[in-house]
Design an enzyme around this catalytic site. Structure first.
Site, PDB file in Angstrom:
ATOM      1  N   ARG A   1     -25.737  -1.649   7.752  1.00  0.00           N
ATOM      2  CA  ARG A   1     -25.357  -3.056   7.695  1.00  0.00           C
ATOM      3  C   ARG A   1     -25.865  -3.843   8.904  1.00  0.00           C
ATOM      4  NH1 ARG A   1     -20.720  -4.749   4.498  1.00  0.00           N
ATOM      5  NH2 ARG A   1     -21.408  -4.129   2.435  1.00  0.00           N
TER       6      ARG A   1
ATOM      7  N   LYS B   1       0.847  -1.190   0.000  1.00  0.00           N
ATOM      8  CA  LYS B   1       0.000   0.000   0.000  1.00  0.00           C
ATOM      9  C   LYS B   1       0.884   1.241   0.000  1.00  0.00           C
ATOM     10  CE  LYS B   1      -4.408   0.971   2.200  1.00  0.00           C
ATOM     11  NZ  LYS B   1      -5.438   0.377   3.058  1.00  0.00           N
TER      12      LYS B   1
ATOM     13  N   GLU C   1     -19.567  -5.015  10.569  1.00  0.00           N
ATOM     14  CA  GLU C   1     -20.478  -4.214  11.392  1.00  0.00           C
ATOM     15  C   GLU C   1     -21.513  -5.073  12.103  1.00  0.00           C
ATOM     16  OE1 GLU C   1     -19.450  -3.367   8.352  1.00  0.00           O
ATOM     17  OE2 GLU C   1     -18.479  -1.420   8.646  1.00  0.00           O
TER      18      GLU C   1
HETATM   19  C1  TPP Z   1     -19.066  -1.875   5.247  1.00  0.00           C
HETATM   20  C2  TPP Z   1     -17.867  -0.970   5.267  1.00  0.00           C
HETATM   21  N1  TPP Z   1     -17.256  -0.710   6.435  1.00  0.00           N
HETATM   22  C3  TPP Z   1     -16.181   0.116   6.452  1.00  0.00           C
HETATM   23  C4  TPP Z   1     -15.714   0.688   5.310  1.00  0.00           C
HETATM   24  C5  TPP Z   1     -14.553   1.673   5.347  1.00  0.00           C
HETATM   25  N2  TPP Z   1     -13.407   1.213   4.597  1.00  0.00           N
HETATM   26  C6  TPP Z   1     -13.146   1.648   3.355  1.00  0.00           C
HETATM   27  S1  TPP Z   1     -11.806   0.956   2.688  1.00  0.00           S
HETATM   28  C7  TPP Z   1     -11.505   0.066   4.078  1.00  0.00           C
HETATM   29  C8  TPP Z   1     -10.307  -0.823   4.148  1.00  0.00           C
HETATM   30  C9  TPP Z   1     -10.307  -1.790   3.031  1.00  0.00           C
HETATM   31  O1  TPP Z   1      -9.175  -2.613   3.120  1.00  0.00           O
HETATM   32  P1  TPP Z   1      -8.831  -3.571   1.909  1.00  0.00           P
HETATM   33  O2  TPP Z   1     -10.050  -4.220   1.403  1.00  0.00           O
HETATM   34  O3  TPP Z   1      -7.731  -4.445   2.331  1.00  0.00           O
HETATM   35  O4  TPP Z   1      -8.346  -2.579   0.784  1.00  0.00           O
HETATM   36  P2  TPP Z   1      -7.010  -1.694   0.725  1.00  0.00           P
HETATM   37  O5  TPP Z   1      -7.435  -0.291   1.004  1.00  0.00           O
HETATM   38  O6  TPP Z   1      -6.044  -2.192   1.750  1.00  0.00           O
HETATM   39  O7  TPP Z   1      -6.511  -1.850  -0.637  1.00  0.00           O
HETATM   40  C10 TPP Z   1     -12.475   0.313   5.041  1.00  0.00           C
HETATM   41  C11 TPP Z   1     -12.514  -0.271   6.385  1.00  0.00           C
HETATM   42  C12 TPP Z   1     -16.400   0.391   4.120  1.00  0.00           C
HETATM   43  N3  TPP Z   1     -16.051   0.926   2.949  1.00  0.00           N
HETATM   44  N4  TPP Z   1     -17.453  -0.444   4.123  1.00  0.00           N
END
Ligand code: TPP
Length: 581
Positions: free
Chosen positions: A349, A244, A321
């Site tokens: 959710r 990242k 959630e």
């Molecule tokens: C239901 C939900 N909860 C929380 C989020 C907030 N959120 C957005 S991106 C993310 C992290 C995602 O991590 P990953 O899938 O590993 O993707 P990366 O950013 O590391 O590439 C979170 C917690 C969301 N988008 N949807």
């Protein structure tokens, strides 16, 4: 930007020689850093998927092949490679490119929800659809992060996908070891073990084909793996290991979040999130039974100071959630007072868990809804415009909307003092602003402005009380109207004190940044009707439409929720003729 500007779509990318791909990746990173540094947005995740996205679009032929991005925050490179590079400067601005895939922008964007962990369910459906319609030439592909893989929906989908392993589909696992923070729990640990070659892939054990781990910054290696996955004609996981923030030192060195999401440059201010985070530390000191829970958003929901002070009393449960809310219920059964910190839109959710697992049991759980109301540049799925509607249907839940930082602290204390069922606080993504003192209090209701002449009562909620007061002042001086403004503080259920007060008025105007259907104003109207009050209630809120991405102030104004909009609605409500300027 010679290569990037020469690409009008994925077929141009496929025509590039392999030797051009390294320079292209550099150009993409340069443009991401330059543009997202100005517009704000998801910088770290996109820097990490530059090569992965190039390889995907060279092997799979979008839009014949369907590529689904989980969450969609990492789709900027996809946008650049599908003809939208020139427009990237408009990212997340009103009228500009969305920060997520958007169907109106491109035939290459299929899914635009931005709530995490849905991609494998879409994938399962698309794969079944292709099978049933005889579209054997089309591939279904999903890109899912290791963080999103902690979400329960992914495992519900894997249960089906691995249960029919001969139905072709490709799961590209983008494993950077992080959600915002390092990925928690057994999923994170298992992927780490796969990266170091210390485990047999769980995916294989449940019936999926597995390719990897593959260096997610080696385009040739990924192209080879994607081709192999496509040609297997089966359900297959391609495990790509990425970094990242790669290629931008400030992102790579950001130990907390790898610049997961950055804001455009702005003067420093204290946000609602900051104010909440600070007060949680003092509550934690006074009340050892208070614990904090987050669904993978410990930093963004303001819990880092609490986590630093009480590391054993903060729980990151992953992007989960539903589980978070019922786990909080369990903690309350065990004698704790959990504070569940979640963005308003993500509470959607966990509605059933709040209703049945918390409220039905009258458990003392406090929910803190950040990003309530208009959220801004994250767009339709991130505006917190549903929580009051959902919460209004939950028996026994008490909901507060603080108007300023002082009220935030007071209401948070009242919430964790409440032992008979759940409480909720909602506040927006914004600066907390100046204190708005009360001139009187009637029961729980703060009177912010009292006019002797009872022409209009404005019942304002949360930070919109500022605009309501400004409107009242204009209506008083320009229109000669007597306007009283109150803030009920605890807005649901509608208090008897408010009903009694409002019964003395012919015109009651409610102001909220929730959808108008079934929100606060509609609850007030119903309560007044039940009490036989004479007042006509005028509900000012968001129309029941998905709101686009734009600045919070611009969207509030566009929906009549600024001072001018409130003035106009009050004038039409009382039939007053606007005074000449
Ligand atoms: C239901 C939900 N909860 C929380 C989020 C907030 N959120 C957005 S991106 C993310 C992290 C995602 O991590 P990953 O899938 O590993 O993707 P990366 O950013 O590391 O590439 C979170 C917690 C969301 N988008 N949807």
């Amino acid at each position: 930007m010679a290569y990037l500007s020469s690409l009008s779509g994925p077929s141009d990318l496929r025509a590039l020689p392999e030797s051009a791909l390294g320079p292209l990746a550099l150009e993409i990173r340069e443009r991401l850093i330059e543009v997202v540094g100005t517009t704000g947005g998801h910088l770290g995740p996109n820097l990490g998927v530059v090569e992965l996205t190039i390889a995907l679009h060279r092997v799979f032929e979008s839009p014949r092949d369907v590529i689904i991005w989980d969450t969609g925050h990492q789709s900027y490179v996809h946008k650049m490679l599908t003809g939208r590079s020139a427009q990237l400067t408009t990212l997340r601005q009103g009228g500009g490119l969305s920060g997520y895939p958007a169907q109106v922008e491109s035939e290459h964007d299929f899914v635009e929800n931005s709530h995490a962990s849905t991609s494998l369910s879409y994938l399962d459906g698309v794969a079944k659809g292709f099978a049933l319609t005889g579209a054997a030439d089309r591939c279904a592909v999903a890109v899912v992060g290791d963080g999103s893989l902690t979400g329960g929906m992914c495992w519900e989908a894997l249960n089906n996908i691995a249960g029919a392993p001969d139905r072709p589909c490709v799961i590209v696992l983008n494993d950077n070891g992080r959600s915002y923070a390092p990925t928690v729990g057994a999923v994170g640990a298992h992927l780490a073990a796969l990266r170091s070659g210390d485990a047999a892939p769980i995916f294989e054990q449940i019936g999926l084909a597995y390719l990897g781990p593959i260096d997610g910054h080696d385009v040739a290696a990924m192209e080879a793996a994607f081709r192999k996955a496509r040609d297997l004609s089966a359900a297959v996981v391609v495990h790509c290991v990425t970094t990242k923030g790669l290629g931008y030192a400030p992102a790579e060195n950001d130990e907390l979040e790898k610049m997961h999401a950055i804001s455009p440059p702005a003067p420093p201010s204290v946000t609602w999130t900051d104010a909440f985070g600070a007060e949680m530390v003092s509550i934690g000191a006074a009340r050892p039974e208070v614990v904090a829970l987050s669904a993978a958003m410990v930093g963004p929901t303001g819990l880092l100071p609490f986590a630093a002070a009480y590391p054993d009393r903060v729980f990151d449960l992953g992007i989960a959630e539903q589980h978070t809310v019922t786990s909080a219920a369990g903690m309350a059964i065990a004698g704790l007072h959990p504070v569940v910190c979640v963005y308003s839109t993500f509470l959607n959710r966990a509605f059933d868990q709040l209703l049945m697992d918390v409220a039905l049991h009258r458990l003392p759980v406090t929910f803190v809804l950040d990003r309530a109301g208009i959220t801004g540049s994250d767009g339709p799925s991130h505006h917190g415009m549903w929580d009051l509607t959902l919460l209004g249907t939950v028996p026994g839940v008490r909901v507060a909307a603080p108007r300023d930082g002082t009220q935030l602290c007071a209401l948070l204390h009242e919430a964790v003092d409440w032992a008979d069922g759940p409480t909720v606080l909602r506040f927006p993504k914004a600066s907390v602003g100046a204190a708005i003192p009360a001139v009187d209090r009637i029961g729980d209701v703060d009177v912010l402005r009292a006019d002797a002449s009872r022409d209009v009562l404005i019942v304002a909620t949360g930070p919109l009380t500022g605009a309501a007061l400004a409107a009242a002042s204009t209506l008083g001086t320009s229109d000669g109207l007597g306007v009283t403004v109150v803030d009920p503080r605890w807005i649901l259920p509608v208090s008897d004190d408010l009903v009694e007060l409002a019964s003395g008025y012919d015109t009651v105007v409610t102001v909220e940044d929730n959808g108008v259907h079934g929100g606060f104003g509609s609850a007030v109207a119903q309560a007044l009707r039940s009490a036989g009050a004479r007042a006509g209630v005028h509900v000012l809120g968001l129309p029941q439409r998905f709101q686009p991405h734009d600045a919070r102030a611009a969207l509030l104004a566009a929906n009549g929720l600024d001072a001018d909009g409130i003035v106009a609605r009050v004038r039409s409500a009382v039939g007053a003729v606007a005074a000449p300027a």
